[in-house]
Write a protein that holds these residues in place. Structure first.
Motif, mmCIF file in Angstrom:
data_model
loop_
_atom_site.group_PDB
_atom_site.id
_atom_site.type_symbol
_atom_site.label_atom_id
_atom_site.label_comp_id
_atom_site.label_asym_id
_atom_site.label_seq_id
_atom_site.Cartn_x
_atom_site.Cartn_y
_atom_site.Cartn_z
ATOM 1 N N LEU A 49 5.477 17.924 24.591
ATOM 2 C CA LEU A 49 5.870 17.549 23.229
ATOM 3 C C LEU A 49 5.519 16.091 22.943
ATOM 4 C CD1 LEU A 49 9.351 19.321 23.080
ATOM 5 C CD2 LEU A 49 7.302 19.974 21.805
ATOM 6 N N SER A 50 5.754 15.243 23.933
ATOM 7 C CA SER A 50 5.439 13.824 23.778
ATOM 8 C C SER A 50 3.948 13.604 23.543
ATOM 9 C CB SER A 50 5.902 13.052 25.016
ATOM 10 O OG SER A 50 5.594 11.689 24.917
ATOM 11 N N ALA A 51 3.130 14.387 24.233
ATOM 12 C CA ALA A 51 1.680 14.248 24.089
ATOM 13 C C ALA A 51 1.216 14.582 22.673
ATOM 14 C CB ALA A 51 0.964 15.150 25.096
ATOM 15 N N ARG A 52 2.020 15.371 21.956
ATOM 16 C CA ARG A 52 1.695 15.728 20.576
ATOM 17 C C ARG A 52 2.440 14.841 19.567
ATOM 18 N NH1 ARG A 52 0.100 21.348 20.232
ATOM 19 N NH2 ARG A 52 0.450 21.215 17.969
ATOM 20 N N GLY A 53 3.115 13.784 20.054
ATOM 21 C CA GLY A 53 3.749 12.837 19.161
ATOM 22 C C GLY A 53 5.179 13.159 18.774
ATOM 23 N N TYR A 54 5.835 14.063 19.505
ATOM 24 C CA TYR A 54 7.210 14.441 19.197
ATOM 25 C C TYR A 54 8.171 13.881 20.243
ATOM 26 C CZ TYR A 54 5.569 17.771 15.687
ATOM 27 O OH TYR A 54 4.995 18.341 14.569
ATOM 28 N N ALA A 55 9.316 13.435 19.777
ATOM 29 C CA ALA A 55 10.379 12.987 20.671
ATOM 30 C C ALA A 55 11.323 14.153 20.959
ATOM 31 C CB ALA A 55 11.159 11.834 20.041
ATOM 32 N N THR A 56 12.076 14.043 22.064
ATOM 33 C CA THR A 56 12.930 15.142 22.521
ATOM 34 C C THR A 56 14.368 14.666 22.683
ATOM 35 O OG1 THR A 56 11.063 16.086 23.751
ATOM 36 C CG2 THR A 56 13.258 16.886 24.322
ATOM 37 N N VAL A 57 15.289 15.481 22.177
ATOM 38 C CA VAL A 57 16.708 15.309 22.471
ATOM 39 C C VAL A 57 17.067 16.386 23.487
ATOM 40 C CG1 VAL A 57 19.051 15.375 21.567
ATOM 41 C CG2 VAL A 57 17.221 14.435 20.180
ATOM 42 N N LEU A 58 17.430 15.978 24.700
ATOM 43 C CA LEU A 58 17.670 16.915 25.794
ATOM 44 C C LEU A 58 19.154 16.975 26.128
ATOM 45 C CD1 LEU A 58 16.563 18.749 28.093
ATOM 46 C CD2 LEU A 58 16.311 16.667 29.467
ATOM 47 N N ALA A 59 19.677 18.200 26.257
ATOM 48 C CA ALA A 59 21.091 18.385 26.594
ATOM 49 C C ALA A 59 21.230 19.435 27.689
ATOM 50 C CB ALA A 59 21.885 18.805 25.363
ATOM 51 N N ASN A 60 22.142 19.173 28.634
ATOM 52 C CA ASN A 60 22.480 20.121 29.691
ATOM 53 C C ASN A 60 23.854 20.716 29.385
ATOM 54 O OD1 ASN A 60 22.523 21.417 32.305
ATOM 55 N ND2 ASN A 60 23.952 19.815 32.947
ATOM 56 N N THR A 61 23.967 22.054 29.413
ATOM 57 C CA THR A 61 25.249 22.686 29.083
ATOM 58 C C THR A 61 26.047 23.084 30.313
ATOM 59 O OG1 THR A 61 24.332 24.932 28.976
ATOM 60 C CG2 THR A 61 24.243 23.582 26.965
ATOM 61 N N ASP A 62 25.435 23.018 31.500
ATOM 62 C CA ASP A 62 26.137 23.342 32.742
ATOM 63 C C ASP A 62 26.757 24.740 32.696
ATOM 64 O OD1 ASP A 62 26.624 22.473 35.337
ATOM 65 O OD2 ASP A 62 28.670 21.829 34.863
ATOM 66 N N GLU A 63 26.041 25.678 32.084
ATOM 67 C CA GLU A 63 26.472 27.090 31.985
ATOM 68 C C GLU A 63 27.795 27.257 31.235
ATOM 69 O OE1 GLU A 63 24.439 29.276 32.563
ATOM 70 O OE2 GLU A 63 23.294 29.000 34.405
ATOM 71 N N ASP A 64 28.136 26.317 30.376
ATOM 72 C CA ASP A 64 29.399 26.360 29.640
ATOM 73 C C ASP A 64 29.100 26.614 28.166
ATOM 74 O OD1 ASP A 64 31.741 25.726 28.187
ATOM 75 O OD2 ASP A 64 32.426 24.387 29.776
ATOM 76 N N PRO A 65 29.463 27.800 27.624
ATOM 77 C CA PRO A 65 29.141 28.104 26.230
ATOM 78 C C PRO A 65 29.832 27.198 25.228
ATOM 79 C CG PRO A 65 30.547 29.814 27.176
ATOM 80 C CD PRO A 65 30.115 28.941 28.308
ATOM 81 N N ALA A 66 31.007 26.677 25.565
ATOM 82 C CA ALA A 66 31.696 25.760 24.658
ATOM 83 C C ALA A 66 30.933 24.445 24.536
ATOM 84 C CB ALA A 66 33.124 25.515 25.144
ATOM 85 N N ILE A 67 30.475 23.924 25.677
ATOM 86 C CA ILE A 67 29.657 22.707 25.642
ATOM 87 C C ILE A 67 28.359 22.981 24.889
ATOM 88 C CG2 ILE A 67 28.300 21.112 27.061
ATOM 89 C CD1 ILE A 67 30.477 21.301 29.175
ATOM 90 N N GLN A 68 27.782 24.160 25.094
ATOM 91 C CA GLN A 68 26.543 24.514 24.402
ATOM 92 C C GLN A 68 26.729 24.473 22.890
ATOM 93 O OE1 GLN A 68 23.705 27.790 25.675
ATOM 94 N NE2 GLN A 68 24.828 28.825 24.048
ATOM 95 N N ALA A 69 27.799 25.096 22.392
ATOM 96 C CA ALA A 69 28.054 25.098 20.953
ATOM 97 C C ALA A 69 28.229 23.678 20.434
ATOM 98 C CB ALA A 69 29.291 25.939 20.639
ATOM 99 N N GLN A 70 28.882 22.842 21.223
ATOM 100 C CA GLN A 70 29.128 21.458 20.829
ATOM 101 C C GLN A 70 27.826 20.667 20.730
ATOM 102 O OE1 GLN A 70 30.812 18.928 23.883
ATOM 103 N NE2 GLN A 70 32.104 17.873 22.400
ATOM 104 N N VAL A 71 26.985 20.765 21.771
ATOM 105 C CA VAL A 71 25.759 19.955 21.766
ATOM 106 C C VAL A 71 24.761 20.470 20.736
ATOM 107 C CG1 VAL A 71 26.070 19.243 24.160
ATOM 108 C CG2 VAL A 71 24.647 21.230 23.671
ATOM 109 N N VAL A 72 24.715 21.789 20.534
ATOM 110 C CA VAL A 72 23.812 22.331 19.513
ATOM 111 C C VAL A 72 24.226 21.837 18.131
ATOM 112 C CG1 VAL A 72 23.159 24.468 18.312
ATOM 113 C CG2 VAL A 72 22.994 24.331 20.794
#
Length: 338
Positions: free
Chosen positions: A88-111
């Motif tokens: 993605l970086s090579a095409r000029g895009y920045a990335t926001v990366l999040a780890n959910t640690d297999e926790d759906p509640a954390i996933q909903a929060q970070v999304v």
């Protein structure tokens, strides 16, 4: 009151990508005149009014892609996320990366947080459980989103899915062991009821049926600790089992060390095949036979697919599988490739 038309509505009406509409609104010279005309005509038909002040507030996030991963502690997912981010970086895009640690509640929060940051697209390897909290929010936001490696939400027309061909991988592994003389093959690891586990063992079941061998599944977490424990369980309770296909390389590496601890010779008395081909597979002793998913290449392909979706309005295939291959090393009694 009818809602005001959005940039997404204009893109759909004009038959172009959201990014193209944005470039037209910014008066970018990168857009061809015929597409510029299509966008302007669509805006007129829909009554779209450009809010320039709001657009200025969002401009800092143009070209931002959200990446949500279920377990970055696992080298398989780490390698995927790294290759994806670099592509993605090579095409000029920045990335926001999040780890959910297999926790759906954390996933909903970070999304939810990532959506608020105004990302152009989302790429998600999702956690299991409470799927609606995550995917319904994405659907409301109308953000292009790909599911990768795990298909959790069945609405693949909204959230296209891509993964390695897990079924073919387990078939290759099972055929290799049976042809090598294994009399009883177990499938070790993977939690019951999860689609990715079922898919990774489906080829195994097919080959066992064709060979007339009774299958045996020892379910468990995709971890070294479980694989280590499984070595003792199989040796003590199922001495007739002389080979194993593992849900992941982490399970296989644990099984390898567990066999070493109890004195069972891997590659001779007991044969092991992993799944993923993380870097460590070629470095342990004995080197681990495994199903290579080319996860780095997969990450690059996902980046290209998502950016083609954004920039050229090329919607991804709803359900796409990439090729896998069996890398034969000493742990299964063979020395075919490195």
């Amino acid at each position: 009151m009818e809602r005001r038309p959005t940039i997404v509505d204009v893109a759909r009406e004009a038959g172009v990508s959201k990014s193209t509409v944005s470039l037209v609104l910014q008066q970018s010279p990168l857009v061809r005149e015929e597409k510029r005309v299509l966008v302007r005509e669509a805006m007129d038909r829909l009554g779209y009014v450009y809010n320039r002040s709001a657009a200025n507030l969002r401009s800092a996030n143009v070209g931002l892609i959200g990446v949500v991963i279920n377990d970055l502690r696992n080298p398989f997912f780490t390698e995927f996320a790294t290759s994806l981010q670099m592509a993605l970086s090579a095409r000029g895009y920045a990335t926001v990366l999040a780890n959910t640690d297999e926790d759906p509640a954390i996933q909903a929060q970070v999304v939810s947080a990532i959506i608020e940051h105004g990302v152009s697209a989302l790429i998600i390897s999702p956690a299991y459980g409470e799927e609606a909290a995550t995917f319904d929010a994405i659907a409301r936001a109308n953000i292009p989103t790909m599911q990768v490696l795990r298909k959790i939400d069945p609405r693949i027309e909204l959230f296209p899915f891509s993964a390695p061909d897990y079924l073919s991988g387990s078939r290759l592994a099972a055929e290799h062991l049976v042809k090598g003389g294994a009399r009883r093959v177990a499938f070790v690891g993977g939690l019951e009821g999860r689609a990715v586990a079922q898919e990774r063992m489906s080829g195994y079941f097919e080959v066992m049926a064709e060979a007339g061998i009774e299958p045996f599944v020892l379910p468990g977490r995709a971890s070294r600790a479980f694989g280590h424990e499984a070595a003792a369980i199989l040796t003590r309770d199922h001495p007739d089992i002389d080979a194993a296909i593992c849900f992941s390389d982490l399970v296989a590496l644990g099984l390898l060390s567990g066999c070493a601890r109890i004195g069972r010779k891997v590659g001779e008395d007991f044969r092991i095949v992993g799944f993923d081909d993380i870097e460590e597979c070629a470095q342990v002793y004995p080197p681990l036979t495994t199903v290579r998913c080319d996860i780095a290449g997969f990450g690059e392909a996902v980046a290209s697919t998502v950016l083609n979706w954004l920039e050229d309005n090329q919607a991804p295939i709803n359900d796409h599988r990439t090729p896998v291959e069996l890398i034969v090393r000493d742990s299964s009694g063979g020395r075919v490739n490195a």
